[in-house]
Design a protein around this motif. Structure first.
Motif, short mmCIF file in Angstrom:
data_model
loop_
_atom_site.label_atom_id
_atom_site.label_comp_id
_atom_site.label_asym_id
_atom_site.label_seq_id
_atom_site.Cartn_x
_atom_site.Cartn_y
_atom_site.Cartn_z
N GLY A 3 -4.51 -11.21 3.10
CA GLY A 3 -3.99 -10.05 4.16
C GLY A 3 -2.88 -10.32 4.93
N THR B 184 -8.02 -14.33 2.31
CA THR B 184 -9.51 -13.82 1.87
C THR B 184 -10.40 -14.90 1.20
OG1 THR B 184 -8.59 -11.77 2.09
CG2 THR B 184 -10.62 -11.99 1.42
N ARG C 231 -0.99 -7.25 7.62
CA ARG C 231 -1.38 -6.07 8.14
C ARG C 231 -2.51 -5.61 7.72
NH1 ARG C 231 3.10 -5.53 12.59
NH2 ARG C 231 4.59 -6.98 11.58
N ASP C 232 -2.73 -4.83 7.26
CA ASP C 232 -4.36 -4.10 7.11
C ASP C 232 -4.67 -3.62 5.78
OD1 ASP C 232 -2.64 -2.14 7.20
OD2 ASP C 232 -3.71 -0.34 8.86
N GLU C 233 -3.66 -4.47 4.75
CA GLU C 233 -3.48 -4.21 3.64
C GLU C 233 -3.94 -5.80 2.69
OE1 GLU C 233 -0.37 -1.26 1.94
OE2 GLU C 233 0.73 -2.90 3.56
N TYR C 234 -4.26 -5.79 1.69
CA TYR C 234 -4.38 -6.68 0.90
C TYR C 234 -3.70 -7.03 -0.27
CZ TYR C 234 -9.05 -7.05 3.65
OH TYR C 234 -9.49 -7.20 4.34
N GLN D 162 -11.97 -1.39 -2.74
CA GLN D 162 -9.98 -1.87 -1.42
C GLN D 162 -9.18 -2.00 -2.39
OE1 GLN D 162 -10.36 -2.60 1.60
NE2 GLN D 162 -8.39 -2.60 1.06
N ASP E 12 -1.15 -13.58 7.05
CA ASP E 12 -2.29 -13.09 8.50
C ASP E 12 -3.46 -14.10 8.36
OD1 ASP E 12 -0.08 -11.51 9.57
OD2 ASP E 12 -1.08 -9.54 9.14
N SER F 105 5.30 -11.05 5.53
CA SER F 105 5.09 -10.10 6.06
C SER F 105 6.55 -9.20 6.34
CB SER F 105 4.19 -9.40 7.63
OG SER F 105 4.11 -8.48 8.44
#
Length: 165
Positions: free
Chosen positions: A18, A105, A20-23, A139, A102, A67
């Protein structure tokens, strides 16, 4: 995200992480190891996206803020922040490089026939970095080209500058 079942040579493994809020995903073939974030030494006069260097068992490894490199702003170091150590092909060699993310997964198997091409417009990151996009359990995962995370000129420059340290 649930781990997909392995079953054929038409599948490839990707490490997903991850930012931010993306994979995002990157081919497991380029991943050397995953480290907790610590002991990164800042180096002056480097591009903004270069967080610094770390000592990996005697090898000096440049660490980039992935990022920031992808235009998403500086990574805020938190409990799950990791450094994904990559081996990137450069000329006849493999160059070791750390990518700050970040969180990591999982490793997933992706059927290559399900990978959609990189978008030609509307993407928030440079298309040259994107291998494609895949939908995993509802997702979207953006698959990155490890060898394109840096341009050849930037990679050569980084390796040269870090070697002088």
């Amino acid at each position: 995200m649930e781990k997909l079942k392995t079953g054929s040579d038409k599948e490839r493994q990707y490490l997903t992480f991850g930012i931010r809020d993306e994979y995002f995903g990157i081919s497991i073939d380029t991943v050397k190891e995953i480290l907790e974030y610590s002991n990164v030494t800042a180096i002056p006069l480097m591009p903004d996206f270069v967080k610094g260097v770390l000592n990996l068992r005697g090898e000096v490894v440049p660490v980039i803020d992935l990022s920031l490199r992808l235009g998403k702003g500086v990574t805020e170091v938190k409990e799950r922040t990791c450094i994904v150590v990559l081996e990137i092909p450069f000329e006849q060699d493999l160059v070791t490089l750390g990518a700050l993310v970040d969180s990591v997964t999982e490793v997933i198997d992706i059927d290559i026939s399900t990978i959609e091409p990189a978008p030609t417009f509307g993407a928030r990151i440079k298309a040259q970095f994107i291998q494609g996009v895949v939908n995993v359990d509802g997702q979207f995962v953006i698959l990155l080209r490890g060898e394109k995370a840096l341009s050849v000129e930037e990679l050569a420059s980084l390796v040269e500058k870090v070697s002088e340290v």
